[in-house]
Motif scaffolding. Structure first.
Motif, PDB file in Angstrom:
ATOM      1  N   ILE A 106       0.885  -1.155   0.000  1.00 25.86           N
ATOM      2  CA  ILE A 106       0.000   0.000   0.000  1.00 25.86           C
ATOM      3  C   ILE A 106       0.920   1.200   0.000  1.00 25.86           C
ATOM      4  CG2 ILE A 106      -1.728   1.323   1.274  1.00 25.86           C
ATOM      5  CD1 ILE A 106      -2.695  -1.363   2.446  1.00 25.86           C
ATOM      6  N   GLY A 107       0.852   1.979  -1.093  1.00 28.39           N
ATOM      7  CA  GLY A 107       1.763   3.110  -1.230  1.00 28.39           C
ATOM      8  C   GLY A 107       0.980   4.399  -1.332  1.00 28.39           C
ATOM      9  N   LEU A 108       1.346   5.364  -0.452  1.00 32.39           N
ATOM     10  CA  LEU A 108       0.702   6.671  -0.537  1.00 32.39           C
ATOM     11  C   LEU A 108       1.495   7.560  -1.457  1.00 32.39           C
ATOM     12  CD1 LEU A 108       0.026   7.142   3.292  1.00 32.39           C
ATOM     13  CD2 LEU A 108      -1.607   6.422   1.528  1.00 32.39           C
ATOM     14  N   THR A 109       0.791   8.441  -2.110  1.00 29.56           N
ATOM     15  CA  THR A 109       1.521   9.422  -2.924  1.00 29.56           C
ATOM     16  C   THR A 109       2.265  10.348  -1.998  1.00 29.56           C
ATOM     17  OG1 THR A 109      -0.356  10.925  -2.908  1.00 29.56           O
ATOM     18  CG2 THR A 109      -0.241   9.363  -4.739  1.00 29.56           C
ATOM     19  N   GLU A 110       3.212  11.071  -2.564  1.00 35.23           N
ATOM     20  CA  GLU A 110       4.023  11.974  -1.766  1.00 35.23           C
ATOM     21  C   GLU A 110       3.131  12.932  -0.969  1.00 35.23           C
ATOM     22  OE1 GLU A 110       6.983  13.274  -4.569  1.00 35.23           O
ATOM     23  OE2 GLU A 110       8.375  13.709  -2.919  1.00 35.23           O
ATOM     24  N   LYS A 111       2.091  13.381  -1.687  1.00 35.91           N
ATOM     25  CA  LYS A 111       1.197  14.357  -1.088  1.00 35.91           C
ATOM     26  C   LYS A 111       0.412  13.751   0.074  1.00 35.91           C
ATOM     27  CE  LYS A 111      -2.420  17.493  -2.700  1.00 35.91           C
ATOM     28  NZ  LYS A 111      -3.370  17.622  -3.814  1.00 35.91           N
ATOM     29  N   LEU A 121       4.032   0.800   2.526  1.00 39.19           N
ATOM     30  CA  LEU A 121       4.160  -0.404   3.335  1.00 39.19           C
ATOM     31  C   LEU A 121       4.161  -1.622   2.398  1.00 39.19           C
ATOM     32  CD1 LEU A 121       1.756   0.221   6.354  1.00 39.19           C
ATOM     33  CD2 LEU A 121       4.256  -0.093   6.456  1.00 39.19           C
ATOM     34  N   TYR A 122       5.040  -2.589   2.709  1.00 38.27           N
ATOM     35  CA  TYR A 122       5.070  -3.782   1.868  1.00 38.27           C
ATOM     36  C   TYR A 122       5.080  -5.002   2.759  1.00 38.27           C
ATOM     37  CZ  TYR A 122       6.409  -7.120  -1.735  1.00 38.27           C
ATOM     38  OH  TYR A 122       6.424  -8.172  -2.607  1.00 38.27           O
ATOM     39  N   GLY A 123       4.177  -5.948   2.437  1.00 40.37           N
ATOM     40  CA  GLY A 123       4.141  -7.182   3.195  1.00 40.37           C
ATOM     41  C   GLY A 123       4.463  -8.360   2.301  1.00 40.37           C
ATOM     42  N   TRP A 124       5.203  -9.333   2.857  1.00 43.82           N
ATOM     43  CA  TRP A 124       5.557 -10.517   2.059  1.00 43.82           C
ATOM     44  C   TRP A 124       5.727 -11.717   2.949  1.00 43.82           C
ATOM     45  CZ3 TRP A 124       8.918  -7.065   4.014  1.00 43.82           C
ATOM     46  CH2 TRP A 124      10.148  -7.524   4.512  1.00 43.82           C
ATOM     47  N   ARG A 125       5.793 -12.884   2.369  1.00 42.74           N
ATOM     48  CA  ARG A 125       5.989 -14.093   3.163  1.00 42.74           C
ATOM     49  C   ARG A 125       7.469 -14.379   3.271  1.00 42.74           C
ATOM     50  NH1 ARG A 125       0.888 -16.489   2.788  1.00 42.74           N
ATOM     51  NH2 ARG A 125      -0.270 -15.516   1.090  1.00 42.74           N
ATOM     52  N   GLU A 126       7.922 -14.504   4.519  1.00 47.18           N
ATOM     53  CA  GLU A 126       9.300 -14.930   4.684  1.00 47.18           C
ATOM     54  C   GLU A 126       9.229 -16.266   5.391  1.00 47.18           C
ATOM     55  OE1 GLU A 126      12.711 -11.925   5.176  1.00 47.18           O
ATOM     56  OE2 GLU A 126      12.362 -12.821   7.135  1.00 47.18           O
ATOM     57  N   GLN A 131       5.811 -10.801   6.886  1.00 37.84           N
ATOM     58  CA  GLN A 131       6.507  -9.584   7.316  1.00 37.84           C
ATOM     59  C   GLN A 131       5.873  -8.381   6.637  1.00 37.84           C
ATOM     60  OE1 GLN A 131       9.222  -9.489   9.337  1.00 37.84           O
ATOM     61  NE2 GLN A 131       9.584 -11.706   9.500  1.00 37.84           N
ATOM     62  N   VAL A 132       5.699  -7.296   7.393  1.00 34.88           N
ATOM     63  CA  VAL A 132       5.227  -6.041   6.790  1.00 34.88           C
ATOM     64  C   VAL A 132       6.203  -4.945   7.196  1.00 34.88           C
ATOM     65  CG1 VAL A 132       3.339  -4.407   6.570  1.00 34.88           C
ATOM     66  CG2 VAL A 132       2.831  -6.835   6.956  1.00 34.88           C
ATOM     67  N   ARG A 133       6.786  -4.274   6.224  1.00 34.98           N
ATOM     68  CA  ARG A 133       7.795  -3.256   6.531  1.00 34.98           C
ATOM     69  C   ARG A 133       7.581  -1.996   5.689  1.00 34.98           C
ATOM     70  NH1 ARG A 133      12.471  -6.578   7.841  1.00 34.98           N
ATOM     71  NH2 ARG A 133      11.726  -7.765   9.645  1.00 34.98           N
ATOM     72  N   ASP A 134       8.269  -0.914   6.093  1.00 34.64           N
ATOM     73  CA  ASP A 134       8.314   0.290   5.247  1.00 34.64           C
ATOM     74  C   ASP A 134       9.319   0.065   4.133  1.00 34.64           C
ATOM     75  OD1 ASP A 134       6.675   2.507   6.368  1.00 34.64           O
ATOM     76  OD2 ASP A 134       7.813   1.910   8.182  1.00 34.64           O
ATOM     77  N   ARG A 135       8.995   0.609   2.970  1.00 38.42           N
ATOM     78  CA  ARG A 135       9.966   0.533   1.867  1.00 38.42           C
ATOM     79  C   ARG A 135      11.061   1.535   2.150  1.00 38.42           C
ATOM     80  NH1 ARG A 135      10.359  -3.412  -1.791  1.00 38.42           N
ATOM     81  NH2 ARG A 135      10.666  -2.003  -3.548  1.00 38.42           N
ATOM     82  N   GLU A 136      12.297   1.173   1.806  1.00 35.70           N
ATOM     83  CA  GLU A 136      13.445   2.001   2.162  1.00 35.70           C
ATOM     84  C   GLU A 136      13.510   3.290   1.357  1.00 35.70           C
ATOM     85  OE1 GLU A 136      16.890  -0.390   1.870  1.00 35.70           O
ATOM     86  OE2 GLU A 136      16.364  -1.546   3.682  1.00 35.70           O
ATOM     87  N   SER A 137      13.344   3.236   0.062  1.00 34.52           N
ATOM     88  CA  SER A 137      13.438   4.465  -0.748  1.00 34.52           C
ATOM     89  C   SER A 137      12.184   4.633  -1.591  1.00 34.52           C
ATOM     90  CB  SER A 137      14.677   4.418  -1.639  1.00 34.52           C
ATOM     91  OG  SER A 137      14.794   3.146  -2.224  1.00 34.52           O
ATOM     92  N   PRO A 138      11.184   5.217  -0.980  1.00 31.40           N
ATOM     93  CA  PRO A 138       9.905   5.406  -1.694  1.00 31.40           C
ATOM     94  C   PRO A 138      10.093   6.198  -2.984  1.00 31.40           C
ATOM     95  CG  PRO A 138       9.712   5.978   0.625  1.00 31.40           C
ATOM     96  CD  PRO A 138      11.164   5.772   0.383  1.00 31.40           C
ATOM     97  N   ALA A 139      11.090   7.127  -3.000  1.00 33.35           N
ATOM     98  CA  ALA A 139      11.270   7.939  -4.211  1.00 33.35           C
ATOM     99  C   ALA A 139      11.496   7.061  -5.428  1.00 33.35           C
ATOM    100  CB  ALA A 139      12.452   8.887  -4.021  1.00 33.35           C
TER     101      ALA A 139
END
Lengths: 810, 332
Positions: A106-111, A121-126, A131-139
């Motif tokens: 689920i990604g919000l726009t910059e605004k 936020l990104y969730g995946w199966r490990e 796991q659900v984490r923040d993405r490191e470089s949204p840009a």
């Protein structure tokens, strides 16, 4: 091969039967192949289409599920403020519930992020944990398709598949924009693995060489039997890599058609093995992918080809079996033909009794045999007829030849006709045509002074004509002997012949009596060609008084006598139309002109030469053309016998005794030297005056030189004999040679005014002889020229010791 | 102390030039490319593969670039001696304070194109640049954007410009009317996606008068000052590699594909083949082209830097002499 077929009917028939059967077999095979082929192809297409459809359906199931999940999430989020805790919980629960979803963002726009407590936020199966984490470089994420595309397009999208190195699998992401008051505030995504795609395609019931391909919406291979193509090659790059431009463009076209979003099928040359193949394709509507099934034509048609091979083998075996009856039929047809050929050869060799093959059936060979049998019978009969006809013809020919003999034997043929009558020089000829004609001539002495002459032509030809000719000739001769007048004789003969002349045959006849003493000629003409009379100066008259009708036509017809006086040495020429109407090969007749020309030229010859040469002249004119009519001609020359002076004795022509002396000379000029001596001897013995001796020398030399120079055609040695008599005052000399006939006495008087070159050879010598000698005579006797010269020896009493005188006196 | 030792070593290297072709004790250097491995850098691969670097006594490591690599940073941190840059990028780095200089201008022909849908929507047709007025288009960012801005300014048109990143997806989804493409790369990607030429209208910036030389070889000014021979050797061997690539296209392509496979990059041989051909055409002047292989003229440089200052947001550009060093000098 052609030779082999040409040599024997058996080979040819067998070959034709097998060829025909083979062609029929090929046609049947071909027809069955093509009709089966189309059916099989159609059914394969149908199968393939169904298969494609079901595969697409199966592919869409997980995709559809993912779409639904993301859609639900997005709709849920669209309603409220998006916060970290809820979003994390949402991602976690979704992943828990949907095991086939690998990851979710689920990604919000910059605004929007500015008003929230997270960005992406990104969730995946490990392993088993989520796991659900923040993405490191949204840009950077904002630049990715999964965010960038739905953000700008404002609609959900499936990204192009990509290889995720973390999950070590091919993945695809569904991204859904969350829109609030017309503006994209966030993007929800889910990632699904495409591992199952290969499993699904592998389980499709495809043939051994068939294959399934899956293209992305860019034409990139998502699935391909060649793993190296996947995610690197597009169908267009493969088209581009084809060295053959045709294959390349066809593959390119297939790519375009596949990307068009519609299902379809195509036949093409497969670039892997260059064989014809069919492709069936259908779009996967959710993602814009295209599924294609490729089947090699060979594989589709393999069962049909196998079936055809078996059919062909069976057919070939059938052909082999057919060979036996075909040979049998061929033999049964040709064996009687061969026997017939043998019989025909024997027949050609003349054996008409050679047996023909027995006729057992009613087929064409039997009909041929029957026709052959009939031909043999006809031939036999024909040969018999021919034999009979030939016999008849031979008999007729024999009769005709007998008729010709009769004709020839009936006319007088003994010449000289009147050896004792020097006044008359007569000769006649009758050259019969192949078909006997009815020409005749006749002559005889009626008494001392009269000769009967006749020439005639019977109408028609063959035996009847020759019989009538015999009758007419005999009748006229006997009548003439009785009445001695041509007109009366012909009147009588005409009456005789007219009587009962049912066949209406007639005779043209010229009949004359010549007074030998006076030269008066009395004649009558019954429709015959008027004779010609030539005098020594070559003037020619035609005895053209009006003729009466031909004998045998008009009973009671009366014929008129005409008379004419013949001059000395005049030549009377009688002829039939066989002379004037003789034709050459171009149908030109000899004509009266030809005859007149001949007479003018040759009238000074004696009668025999004249007639013989006339016959030759006519034959030369005919130039080998067949003689159609008898050629008959008669010439008679009347000669005035000089009045009997004292010095002329009839007996001098035929001396009653042996000569006083004889000299034989060779026809060589050198031998001539012996002559003067001989003359001198005789002059002494016979007491001849010197003047006469000199003249004799000149005369003899003149003549003998002539003989030596001109008389002989060859160069061999001939004898010239000189004989001399003296009776009282009469001296006689005979010179005899066996050269060509030459009568010096009838030679034209020499024109002494002409120059020497223009005069005739010997002319001057003859002139000299005539001047010098008192008598100058010629006769031809037994093939020899005998020239007699006589002279009254001057100075001796003319009336003494003349035996002629004595005879006459008696 | 350590620094002094290095300085001393460097001093020795300058004073005593290493004998060329000497295999032992080769000088270790690295070059960083400004994008992922592809035919765009074929000359370097061939120089390495054919031993041209080794012949110059260099032991070269080639490092890839990409979205995750900042090449300027690599130079700054001395992780690489040499780097490949677009001229525009190099000037930006320089303006941003990185003291770097150019050793060679490899690509002289500009490959910037603008690809537009011929019929982007019902009733709209793009036949001329002017038809793009007011339409949505995507263009790369920063220095890559400058030539396009220059173009639009010179043609006096104002399209709506959206950012363009790594893919052409938005254009392919028909989200925009036009996008920026490189002749040697994205243009062919379009073709390989089944887009036909008849559907596209292509505008070539080079042909429209926007001349912006592209790839060049760069290093820090200090490297040039301290080891000019090393710089020259590297340039010499690299250009030799390009010349070899020109003469052995197939072999070169095989070599490129090795790099591509190693990185598992989603590209194919035909695309690399296309790229190689276009690169070679941009590097080696053909008849009628007005540049010299490996060099940039003062005028081209000044025109380009002027354009970048005006349209690319470039603050300043160094003078020609200061920025362009004669790395090719001994090469002629």
């Amino acid at each position: 091969m052609i030779n082999f077929l040409n040599r024997s009917l058996v080979h040819r028939m067998t070959a034709l039967i097998l060829l025909g059967a083979g062609l029929v077999m090929l046609l049947v095979l071909g027809f069955s192949y093509f009709s089966q082929r189309n059916k099989i192809l159609a059914s394969a297409m149908q199968q393939s289409d169904t298969l494609t459809q079901s595969a697409v359906f199966q592919i869409e199931i997980p995709l559809g599920r993912a779409e639904a999940v993301v859609q639900q999430t997005a709709l849920f989020l669209a309603e409220k403020d998006i916060r970290r805790v809820e979003s994390t919980d949402l991602i976690r629960r979704t992943l828990e519930r949907n095991s086939d979803i690998l990851g979710m963002a689920i990604g919000l726009t910059e605004k929007a992020a500015g008003g929230s407590d997270f960005e992406i936020l990104y969730g995946w199966r490990e392993t088993a944990k989520i796991q659900v984490r923040d993405r490191e470089s949204p840009a950077l994420d904002y630049q990715q398709d999964w965010f960038y595309l739905p953000y700008h397009l404002k609609r959900p999208v499936w990204t192009e598949p990509y290889f995720d190195s973390d999950a070590n699998t091919l993945m695809v992401t569904y991204a859904f924009p969350i829109v609030r008051s017309g503006e994209v505030i966030a993007v929800a995504t889910c990632d699904i693995s495409l591992k199952w795609i290969h499993k699904l395609l592998d389980t499709l019931p495809l043939g051994k060489d068939s294959m399934a391909i899956l293209l992305s919406q860019r034409g990139t291979y998502i699935a391909h039997p060649i793993k190296g193509y996947e995610m690197t090659e597009t169908i267009f790059s493969i088209a581009e890599s084809q060295p053959d431009p045709e294959t390349s463009s066809s593959l390119h076209r297939i790519g375009l058609d596949m990307m068009s979003g519609k299902p379809g099928s195509m036949t093409f040359k497969h670039p892997i093995d260059n064989n014809t193949a069919f492709i069936h394709y259908r779009p996967v509507p959710a993602t814009g992918w295209v599924l294609g099934l490729i089947q090699p034509q060979k594989q589709v048609l393999a069962p049909l080809v196998r079936l055809n091979e078996i059919s062909a083998l069976v057919g070939l075996a059938g052909l082999a079996l057919l060979l036996i009856p075909a040979l049998g039929v061929a033999w049964s047809v040709t064996r009687p033909l061969q026997r017939l050929a043998v019989a025909a050869n024997q027949l050609a060799g003349g054996n008409f009794d050679a047996p023909l093959p027995a006729i057992r059936s009613k087929d064409e060979v039997a009909r041929l045999t029957a026709a052959f049998e009939q031909m043999r019978c006809e031939l036999r009969r024909y040969i018999a007829d021919l034999t009979a006809t030939t016999a008849v013809k031979e008999r007729i020919a024999g009769e005709l030849s007998a008729a010709r003999e009769i004709q020839m034997s009936i006319v007088p043929k003994l010449f000289p006709a009147f050896p004792n009558r020097p006044e008359i020089d007569l000769f006649a000829i009758l050259i019969p045509a192949r078909e006997v004609g009815g020409d005749l001539y006749d002559f005889m002495l009626l008494d001392e002074d009269h000769i009967y002459l006749a020439i005639g032509d019977v109408s028609g030809k063959g035996v009847p004509a020759s019989l009538l000719m015999a009758v007419g000739k005999t009748l006229l001769k006997s009548t003439m002997q009785a009445v001695r007048d041509p007109a009366r004789a012909m009147t009588q003969v005409n009456n005789e012949l007219s009587e009962g002349n049912e066949s209406c045959m007639f005779i043209t006849m010229f009949c004359a009596v010549l007074n030998i003493k006076t030269g008066a000629l009395i004649y009558a003409n019954a429709g015959h060609n008027p004779p010609f009379l030539a005098s020594t100066d070559a003037t020619i008259r035609c005895l053209e008084n009006p003729p009466g009708p031909a004998l045998g036509i008009v009973p009671g017809a009366v014929y008129q006598d005409h008379s004419i006086q013949l001059g000395d040495r005049d030549l009377l020429v009688l002829y039939t139309d066989g002379v004037t109407e003789a034709m050459n090969p171009s149908n030109v007749m000899f004509e009266e002109e030809g005859l007149l020309e001949y007479i003018r030229r040759e009238c000074r010859q004696n009668a025999r030469l004249f007639i013989e040469n006339l016959g030759r002249a006519v034959q030369i004119h005919a130039a080998g053309a067949e003689q159609s009519d008898d050629i008959t001609a008669l010439a008679v020359r009347y000669q005035v016998v000089p009045a009997v002076t004292g010095s002329l004795h009839q007996s001098e022509m035929e001396p009653g005794r042996n000569p006083d002396a004889v000299l034989s000379l060779k026809n060589r000029l050198e031998d001539l030297g012996r002559m003067p001596g001989w003359i001198d001897e005789q002059a002494a013995a016979l007491a001849l005056p010197p003047q006469l001796v000199m003249e004799l020398n000149l005369v003899l030399e003149e003549w003998i030189v002539n003989v030596i120079s001109y008389a002989y055609a060859d160069k061999s040695e001939h004898a010239i004999e000189l004989r001399i008599w003296r009776d009282n005052d009469q001296l006689r000399l005979e010179i005899e040679d066996d050269g060509r006939p030459f009568d010096p006495t009838v030679q034209a008087e020499v024109d002494t005014t002409m120059s020497l070159e223009h005069r005739k050879i010997g002319g001057l010598g003859i002139h000299f002889i005539k001047k010098t000698m008192d008598r100058f005579m010629y006769r031809r006797d037994n093939g020899r020229n005998i020239v007699t010269v006589g002279k009254t020896i001057p100075g001796t009493p003319a009336d003494t010791h003349s035996p002629e005188k004595e005879t006459k006196a008696v | 102390m350590r620094f002094h030792l290095i300085s001393l070593f460097l001093l020795i290297c300058i004073v005593l030039p290493a004998p060329a072709g000497l295999a032992q004790n080769p000088e270790q250097v690295a070059v960083t490319l400004h994008w992922q491995h592809q035919s765009q850098f074929a000359g370097y691969y061939m120089a390495l593969a054919k031993g041209f670097y080794a012949q110059e006594g260099l032991d070269v490591t080639i490092m890839r670039g990409g979205p995750d690599v900042r090449v300027g940073e690599m130079l700054r941190s001395r992780k690489t001696e040499f780097a490949s840059f677009m001229l525009s990028s190099a000037l930006e780095e320089r303006a941003a304070g990185l003291p770097m200089v150019q050793l060679a201008q490899v690509v002289n022909r500009s490959n910037f194109l603008l690809a537009a849908w011929k019929n982007p929507a019902e009733g709209v047709s793009i036949d001329d640049l002017k038809d793009l007025e007011g339409r949505r288009i995507t263009v790369w960012l920063q220095d890559f954007r400058a030539p396009y801005l220059a173009l639009f300014a010179s043609k006096k048109i104002q399209p709506v410009i959206l950012p363009q990143y790594y893919t052409l997806s938005l254009f392919l989804h028909r989200g925009v009317t036009a996008c920026s493409v490189m002749r040697y790369n994205e243009y062919h990607t379009l073709i390989q996606s089944g887009i036909q030429d008849k559907d596209l209208e292509i505008f070539s910036l080079h042909d429209l008068g926007i001349r912006l030389p592209e790839d060049g070889i760069y290093c820090l000014d200090e490297t040039w000052q301290q080891r000019p021979e090393t710089c020259r050797k590297f340039v010499r061997a690299s250009l030799k590699g390009w010349a070899y690539a020109r003469d052995h296209e197939k072999e070169t392509l095989d070599e490129v594909m090795k790099y591509v496979r190693k990185e598992n990059l989603p590209t194919n041989r035909m695309h690399m083949s296309w790229m190689l051909r276009e690169m070679l055409a941009s590097i080696f002047p053909a008849k009628g082209d007005d540049w010299i292989f490996g060099r940039i003229s003062r005028r081209t440089y000044e025109d380009a830097s002027g354009m970048l200052i005006r349209y690319g947001g470039l603050e300043s550009a160094p003078p020609f002499k200061e920025f362009i060093k004669d790395g090719v000098a001994n090469n002629d």
